[in-house]
Design a protein around this motif. Structure first.
Motif, mmCIF file in Angstrom:
data_model
loop_
_atom_site.group_PDB
_atom_site.id
_atom_site.type_symbol
_atom_site.label_atom_id
_atom_site.label_comp_id
_atom_site.label_asym_id
_atom_site.label_seq_id
_atom_site.Cartn_x
_atom_site.Cartn_y
_atom_site.Cartn_z
ATOM 1 N N UNK A 145 0.825 -1.220 0.000
ATOM 2 C CA UNK A 145 0.000 0.000 0.000
ATOM 3 C C UNK A 145 0.854 1.264 0.000
ATOM 4 N N UNK A 146 2.065 1.186 0.558
ATOM 5 C CA UNK A 146 2.933 2.367 0.593
ATOM 6 C C UNK A 146 3.363 2.799 -0.808
ATOM 7 N N UNK A 147 3.273 1.911 -1.786
ATOM 8 C CA UNK A 147 3.706 2.226 -3.149
ATOM 9 C C UNK A 147 2.548 2.597 -4.070
ATOM 10 N N UNK B 81 12.550 3.791 -4.954
ATOM 11 C CA UNK B 81 11.302 3.392 -5.593
ATOM 12 C C UNK B 81 11.125 1.882 -5.481
ATOM 13 N N UNK B 82 9.905 1.387 -5.701
ATOM 14 C CA UNK B 82 9.724 -0.067 -5.645
ATOM 15 C C UNK B 82 10.442 -0.753 -6.796
ATOM 16 N N UNK B 83 11.104 -1.859 -6.474
ATOM 17 C CA UNK B 83 11.878 -2.613 -7.453
ATOM 18 C C UNK B 83 11.324 -4.026 -7.532
ATOM 19 N N UNK B 84 11.230 -4.536 -8.745
ATOM 20 C CA UNK B 84 10.844 -5.924 -8.993
ATOM 21 C C UNK B 84 11.945 -6.547 -9.837
ATOM 22 N N UNK C 204 15.811 -6.691 -0.844
ATOM 23 C CA UNK C 204 15.157 -5.374 -0.864
ATOM 24 C C UNK C 204 14.094 -5.212 -1.948
ATOM 25 N N UNK C 205 14.155 -5.922 -3.108
ATOM 26 C CA UNK C 205 13.037 -5.777 -4.049
ATOM 27 C C UNK C 205 11.717 -6.187 -3.409
ATOM 28 N N UNK C 206 10.638 -5.571 -3.848
ATOM 29 C CA UNK C 206 9.324 -5.904 -3.308
ATOM 30 C C UNK C 206 9.034 -7.379 -3.549
ATOM 31 N N UNK C 207 9.389 -7.859 -4.731
ATOM 32 C CA UNK C 207 9.298 -9.282 -5.020
ATOM 33 C C UNK C 207 10.314 -9.637 -6.095
ATOM 34 N N UNK D 153 3.216 -8.065 -11.794
ATOM 35 C CA UNK D 153 3.659 -7.727 -10.440
ATOM 36 C C UNK D 153 3.788 -6.214 -10.272
ATOM 37 N N UNK D 154 4.315 -5.545 -11.298
ATOM 38 C CA UNK D 154 4.458 -4.088 -11.224
ATOM 39 C C UNK D 154 3.104 -3.416 -11.038
ATOM 40 N N UNK D 155 2.101 -3.884 -11.750
ATOM 41 C CA UNK D 155 0.769 -3.292 -11.604
ATOM 42 C C UNK D 155 0.186 -3.555 -10.221
ATOM 43 N N UNK D 156 0.390 -4.740 -9.700
ATOM 44 C CA UNK D 156 -0.118 -5.029 -8.353
ATOM 45 C C UNK D 156 0.515 -4.091 -7.330
ATOM 46 N N UNK D 157 1.819 -3.882 -7.441
ATOM 47 C CA UNK D 157 2.517 -3.008 -6.502
ATOM 48 C C UNK D 157 1.996 -1.576 -6.619
#
Length: 387
Positions: free
Chosen positions: A71-73, A163-166, A176-179, A327-331
Motif C-alpha cells: 500500500x505504501x507504493x 522506488x519499488x523494485x521488482x 530489498x526488491x518488493x518481489x 507484479x508491477x501493476x499489483x505493486x
C-alpha cells in the motif's frame, strides 16, 4: 501510452556451492553446503506441489509465500514503468521480451510510459542504466532482469531506497526488491533431465555433458543437480565441455568425443538451443541417436518428435516476463504480492505431452512456455510463418 527504448540510460554470478562439495576444513563452506542442499530439497518439493492461482494461467500462479503489503507504493494511474534488461542476447530472451511488450500493450490505458534500457550483457552498462533511471525521477516502478547477481546487487539496493523494485529471471543477493519473480529453479531443472538420462541408459552408461558458460548461477545450479544424480547412479561422464550455445562448436565436440569414446549413450545439456546440433552430429555420422535432453524451443521439440530419439525438456518458462509486468501493476495499485520471491511453476515436457507444445507456424527458436497464446497478434507477433 509512451513506449520508448532509452539507450541513453546508459553479476559476477551468485556463489553456487556444488552439491557434491565436501569442504570439511571450512566452517563457512559447510554452512554453504547445507544451504545449497536445502535449496535443492525445496526445489524438488515444489516440483511436486500444487501452486495457488488460476489453473490455466501459470504466469499468475505462486507457491506458498508471505504476501507483501504494498500500500505504501500505491499510485494513481497512468503509471510510469521502467525496465532495465540484461540483454536480448539469446532466443529465450527474445521470446520473453516479445511477450513482455505484448503484456504492456494489454495495459495501455493505464500506462503513461514504458521506458526501457538494454544492457547488452554488460554489468557496467546495466549499473549505469539503473542509476540513470533512479536519477531521472521518471519511474514509478523499476523492473530489473539482472545480468549477473553479485555485480548488480549494490545498485539494486540503491534503487530500492528510491522506488519499488521488482526483479525477475536472475536474482540478486538482497531481499530489498518488493518481489523477485522466478520459476522453481535450476536444481529442479537439472535433476529432471538427469533423472531421465539415468532411467533411459544402461547402468554406468556414457554421458557427454555440454554446458554453456561457467559462473552463471542459472547454469551452475542445473549442472550441480545433474552431477549429483549422475554420481549417485554411477553414470560415466566421459566429457564435460563448455560450448557457449554455439551449434558448430557443439557438433565438433560431439564428433570429437565419439572418436574418443566410440559410443555415447546420452548427451545432457544445460541449454537446449544446442540440442538439435547434437542430433545433427549423429545424423551426419550415420549413427543411431543417443538420449538427448533439451528445452522447450520449437526446433528441439520437432527434432525429438521427427527423429524418434529419447528426450525430455525441462523448462525455464518465458511467461515470467508477463508476470514481471503484472507484479508491477499489483505493486502500483497497492495489492499484495508474494514476497520475498514470487515462485512460478516450472513444467517438464515429456513425450506424453510434447506435441501439445509444438506449433509448426512458429520459428525454430521460439520457446513454447511463453504463456502468450491468449495474447493479441499471436502467433504473428512472435515471428510465426502465416503462409
Amino acid at each position: 501510452m509512451r513506449l520508448i527504448s532509452i539507450q541513453k540510460y546508459a553479476a559476477v554470478a551468485g556463489t553456487v556451492i556444488p552439491l557434491a562439495a565436501g569442504s570439511a576444513n571450512s566452517a563457512a563452506a559447510q554452512v554453504a553446503d547445507v544451504a545449497t542442499e536445502q535449496q535443492f530439497t525445496e526445489q524438488i518439493e515444489l516440483m511436486n506441489s500444487t501452486p495457488n492461482g488460476p489453473n490455466n494461467r501459470p504466469w499468475e500462479q505462486w507457491f506458498e509465500a508471505e504476501m507483501a503489503d504494498t500500500t505504501a507504493y500505491a499510485e494513481k494511474a497512468p503509471y510510469r514503468l521502467c525496465f532495465s534488461n540484461a540483454s536480448v542476447g539469446n532466443a529465450w530472451r527474445v521470446t520473453g521480451w516479445t511477450t513482455m511488450q505484448a503484456e504492456v500493450d494489454l495495459h495501455a490505458d493505464e500506462i503513461e510510459s514504458f521506458d526501457y534500457a538494454d544492457a547488452q550483457g554488460n554489468d557496467d552498462k546495466q549499473i549505469s542504466d539503473i542509476r540513470s533511471f533512479i536519477n531521472s525521477g521518471s519511474c514509478d516502478v523499476l523492473i530489473i532482469s539482472p545480468n549477473t547477481s553479485a555485480a548488480l546487487t549494490p545498485v539494486v539496493e540503491e534503487a530500492c531506497k528510491s522506488l519499488p523494485v521488482i526483479t525477475f529471471d536472475r536474482s540478486v543477493n538482497t531481499t530489498c526488491p518488493v518481489t523477485a519473480v522466478r520459476s522453481i529453479g535450476g536444481y529442479a531443472w537439472g535433476k529432471a533431465a538427469a533423472d531421465y538420462v539415468v532411467k533411459s541408459i544402461p547402468p554406468g552408461g556414457n554421458v557427454l555433458v555440454l554446458r554453456t558458460a561457467p559462473g552463471l548461477d542459472i547454469f551452475e545450479t542445473r549442472w550441480a543437480a545433474a552431477e549429483k544424480v549422475f554420481k549417485e547412479a554411477g553414470v560415466t561422464v566421459i566429457g564435460n565441455e563448455f560450448v557457449g550455445g554455439d551449434r558448430a562448436k557443439t557438433k565438433a565436440t560431439v564428433v570429437d568425443y565419439l572418436s574418443r569414446a566410440g559410443h555415447i549413450d546420452a548427451v545432457w545439456v544445460d541449454l537446449g538451443v544446442v540440442s538439435v546440433a547434437v542430433a545433427e552430429a549423429f545424423e551426419d555420422m550415420g549413427l543411431p541417436y543417443p538420449v538427448i535432453t533439451g528445452e522447450d524451443e520449437q526446433d528441439y521439440l520437432r527434432a525429438w518428435r521427427d527423429g524418434g530419439f529419447k528426450g525430455i525438456a525441462p523448462t525455464y518458462p518465458a511467461y515470467q516476463w508477463r508476470t514481471a509486468i503484472q507484479a508491477a501493476f499489483k505493486v502500483l495499485k497497492g495489492q499484495k504480492v508474494p514476497s520475498p520471491e514470487w515462485i512460478l511453476p516450472q513444467p517438464v515436457i515429456t513425450q506424453a505431452n510434447r506435441d501439445q507444445y509444438i506449433d509448426e507456424k512458429l520459428p525454430p527458436l521460439h520457446f513454447a512456455t511463453c504463456g502468450c497464446e491468449d495474447m493479441p497478434n499471436y502467433p504473428g507477433r512472435w515471428g510465426a510463418d502465416n503462409q
